[in-house]
Design a protein around this motif. Structure first.
Motif, PDB file in Angstrom:
ATOM      1  N   UNK A 210      -7.618   7.034 -13.454  1.00 31.40           N
ATOM      2  CA  UNK A 210      -6.940   5.737 -13.381  1.00 31.40           C
ATOM      3  C   UNK A 210      -6.844   5.062 -14.747  1.00 31.40           C
TER       4      UNK A 210
ATOM      5  N   UNK B 201      -0.637   2.855 -10.619  1.00 32.53           N
ATOM      6  CA  UNK B 201      -0.076   3.188  -9.309  1.00 32.53           C
ATOM      7  C   UNK B 201       0.384   1.951  -8.564  1.00 32.53           C
TER       8      UNK B 201
ATOM      9  N   UNK C 104      -9.778   0.682  -2.632  1.00 27.54           N
ATOM     10  CA  UNK C 104      -8.779   1.607  -3.159  1.00 27.54           C
ATOM     11  C   UNK C 104      -8.094   1.043  -4.398  1.00 27.54           C
ATOM     12  N   UNK C 105      -7.793  -0.252  -4.329  1.00 22.29           N
ATOM     13  CA  UNK C 105      -7.103  -0.892  -5.443  1.00 22.29           C
ATOM     14  C   UNK C 105      -7.956  -0.886  -6.704  1.00 22.29           C
ATOM     15  N   UNK C 106      -9.230  -1.232  -6.567  1.00 22.51           N
ATOM     16  CA  UNK C 106     -10.054  -1.339  -7.776  1.00 22.51           C
ATOM     17  C   UNK C 106     -10.365   0.052  -8.324  1.00 22.51           C
ATOM     18  N   UNK C 107     -10.399   1.055  -7.451  1.00 20.71           N
ATOM     19  CA  UNK C 107     -10.568   2.423  -7.956  1.00 20.71           C
ATOM     20  C   UNK C 107      -9.328   2.855  -8.725  1.00 20.71           C
ATOM     21  N   UNK C 108      -8.154   2.437  -8.235  1.00 17.01           N
ATOM     22  CA  UNK C 108      -6.922   2.787  -8.946  1.00 17.01           C
ATOM     23  C   UNK C 108      -6.806   2.028 -10.261  1.00 17.01           C
ATOM     24  N   UNK C 109      -7.711   1.074 -10.488  1.00 18.62           N
ATOM     25  CA  UNK C 109      -7.754   0.393 -11.782  1.00 18.62           C
ATOM     26  C   UNK C 109      -8.908   0.914 -12.637  1.00 18.62           C
ATOM     27  N   UNK C 110      -9.471   2.042 -12.227  1.00 18.50           N
ATOM     28  CA  UNK C 110     -10.432   2.714 -13.094  1.00 18.50           C
ATOM     29  C   UNK C 110     -11.882   2.324 -12.891  1.00 18.50           C
ATOM     30  N   UNK C 111     -12.224   1.753 -11.733  1.00 19.23           N
ATOM     31  CA  UNK C 111     -13.617   1.381 -11.505  1.00 19.23           C
ATOM     32  C   UNK C 111     -14.276   2.401 -10.572  1.00 19.23           C
ATOM     33  N   UNK C 112     -15.457   2.862 -10.964  1.00 20.57           N
ATOM     34  CA  UNK C 112     -16.246   3.743 -10.128  1.00 20.57           C
ATOM     35  C   UNK C 112     -16.914   2.889  -9.047  1.00 20.57           C
TER      36      UNK C 112
ATOM     37  N   UNK D  28     -11.233   7.468 -10.295  1.00 21.65           N
ATOM     38  CA  UNK D  28     -11.380   6.288 -11.153  1.00 21.65           C
ATOM     39  C   UNK D  28     -11.236   6.638 -12.628  1.00 21.65           C
TER      40      UNK D  28
END
Lengths: 266, 304
Positions: A79, A84, B166-174, A76
């Motif tokens: 990211x 991606x 997975x999507x929200x993690x790929x947007x930088x959310x822990x 994260x």
């Protein structure tokens, strides 16, 4: 910009089903370069992207982004700088949330999520403007749930979400492979447009050799966890798919199966 | 008349619990079984606070905080120790049984002749309407707060965590963090509801939380079938509509002579029937009852 130094990734190390997915891969990608990556199934293309994105930790080596060692950063955190797009359109968007909510989530990439209002009116206007550029009519459907959109529309939205904040690095993992040929073309053109518009640095995995040579500035071929070919423009522009296939056959023996895979349009 | 009034009051008092379950099971897509423990925890904390002479309103706040901490324990078990969601909830729930006994000092604590929030309101507006009014107002406040929260950046990140981690993690959310927030908030609401119910019925009992998960799920499923989940506000409204209808059904069957000890079995069967209904309907070839715009016929989370 992006630098990999002797990166090794082993799945199930020490176990009976141990598999080395990346073998001491080193790679340097300068700012603004678009690299296409080809290779057969299991060559390590997707693993390479996942290792850069932080989905998997690495056993050896180091990964640098803009000179900073990000090897130990969780996914994260990376990211914040890495956008991606996945092969499966359902993986890059939240189906039960609306188009504008998905974009608002992407707008806050890498920022702390506080108790502020989730979407501002200015953002809504900006989203409409951006969606209108896609030419898919999504600007009139911003309150629709993403689950109601077609695969192509979802993937176009995913591309927009991945690039909305102009990330330092864009990772595309066969992001047109699951779409029908016409939609794939639309999404690919969109991708190319955003990349050149924001001058993004990008890595694009593809199964399609023709696509690999046509897009970007540089092509890598991977085989069994290694980069076996690394060719850049202007030399690359003289290369034909048949040359690439020949080189590939030289490197790998099991050519027949791969030839079928690599020449199929995607 | 009295029975229906009671069902209405209870529907709203249990409403916060149903919203809590909606947050964990539906929004976060996390099959959290802490509920049975955290509901009792809320009642125990509020009862103890009242017995110790604190203002009953303080009891509500303390119940919320304690419930949130119970949710945090479940969340930490899952995110830090990688315990599966189901087991992490069960472990906390079982642990809470002892904690609740410790808090109350005995299996049952009576609030007879004590000042509760309900005795307070009756001073201004006598029953039959005082209790109902208070229940409605409290629920409305909780509903509004939860709705507004889910519209914030953090709330949206939480919803995205339940939808596509997975999507929200790929947007930088822990996503570990958003799960902790969701579980804390959900169990806080459940304990809050427990503290209301405890004060409403005039006692806290160690067994009062048993079967709350199933009761809450029954409410949610009933609500979703009738109201739908097309928008956030509708999905949330289905929680309270479901709660009201569920309490009415319970009152009705008790009125018709069902033994109170058979209620849990009845509730279980109700959930089974509600879950089976879409399948049976599909197999028999009937078209769904719900509107054309609705794509979800079967409940999203089949983990319960």
């Amino acid at each position: 910009m992006l630098k990999l130094h002797r990166v090794t990734k082993i799945f199930n190390p020490g176990g009976p089903d141990e598999r080395v997915a990346l073998r001491q891969v080193s790679l340097e990608v300068p700012q603004g370069q678009v690299v296409t990556i080809i290779g057969s199934n299991g060559a390590g293309k997707s693993t390479l992207l996942n290792v850069i994105a932080g989905v998997y930790s690495i056993e050896e080596g180091a990964i640098f982004l803009k000179g900073q060692d990000i090897s130990s950063w969780p996914e994260y955190r990376r990211a914040a700088f890495i956008g991606r797009v996945f092969q499966d359109p359902t993986r890059g968007t939240a189906a039960s949330m609306t188009v504008e909510e998905n974009l608002a989530l992407a707008m806050r990439r890498g920022k702390r999520r506080a108790l502020r209002w989730g979407i501002t009116p200015e953002e809504r206007r900006y989203f409409k403007e951006q969606l209108a550029q896609l030419g898919l009519g999504l600007e009139d459907r911003i309150r629709d749930k993403v689950g109601l959109l077609s695969g192509g529309q979802r993937q176009a939205l995913a591309v927009l979400m991945a690039t909305l904040t102009k990330p330092k690095l864009l990772l595309l993992d066969e992001h047109t492979a699951a779409l029908d040929p016409r939609t794939a073309k639309v999404v690919m053109e969109l991708t190319q447009r955003v990349i050149s518009q924001h001058q993004l640095t990008a890595l694009m995995v593809t199964h399609n050799m023709d696509q690999a040579l046509r897009y970007g500035h540089r092509t890598l071929m991977m085989h069994e966890g290694r980069i076996i070919l690394d060719i850049s423009d202007p030399l690359r522009s003289q290369l034909k798919v048949s040359h690439l296939l020949e080189m590939f056959e030289q490197a790998s023996r099991n050519s027949l199966e791969d030839r079928i895979l690599l020449t199929s349009p995607g | 008349m009295n029975i229906w009034l009671g069902a209405l009051e209870q529907g709203f008092l249990f409403g916060a619990m149903v919203l809590g379950i909606y947050l964990t099971f539906r929004v976060l897509n996390y099959p959290d079984l802490t509920i049975d423990g955290s509901f009792t925890l809320g009642a125990a904390v509020a009862a103890k606070a009242i017995l110790m002479g604190y203002d009953p309103w303080w009891g509500l706040a303390m119940a919320f905080i304690c419930g949130a901490m119970a949710g945090l324990v479940t969340g930490l078990l899952h995110t830090q120790l990688k315990v599966t969601p189901l087991l992490s909830g069960i472990l906390t729930m079982i642990g809470l049984y002892s904690v609740n006994l410790r808090i109350m000092g005995q299996a049952n604590v009576s609030l007879l002749r004590r000042e509760t929030i309900f005795t307070g309101i009756k001073g201004f507006i006598p029953d039959p309407w005082g209790t109902l009014l208070l229940a409605v107002l409290l629920f409305a406040a909780v509903f509004l707060a939860v709705y507004l929260f889910l519209c914030t950046e953090l709330g949206m990140a939480l919803r995205a965590t339940g939808d596509n981690e997975q999507m929200i993690r790929s947007l930088g959310v822990n996503t570990d963090y958003t799960k902790l927030v969701g579980l804390a908030l959900g169990n806080g609401l459940i304990a809050f509801s427990g503290s209301l119910v405890g004060q409403y019925q005039g006692f806290a009992d160690i067994g009062m939380g048993i079967g709350m998960i199933v009761a809450g799920l029954a409410s949610i499923i009933i609500g979703e079938t009738l109201v739908g989940t097309q928008t956030l506000i509708r999905a949330m409204a289905s929680a309270i509509i479901g709660s009201l209808i569920y309490r009415s059904i319970i009152s009705l069957v008790l009125q018709l002579g069902l033994s109170p000890t058979d209620l849990k079995l009845f509730t279980s069967l109700m959930v089974v029937a509600a879950l089976a209904l879409p399948l049976v309907r599909n197999r028999l070839g009937f078209s769904p009852l719900r509107g054309a715009g609705d794509v979800k016929v079967t409940p999203r989370n089949q983990n319960f």
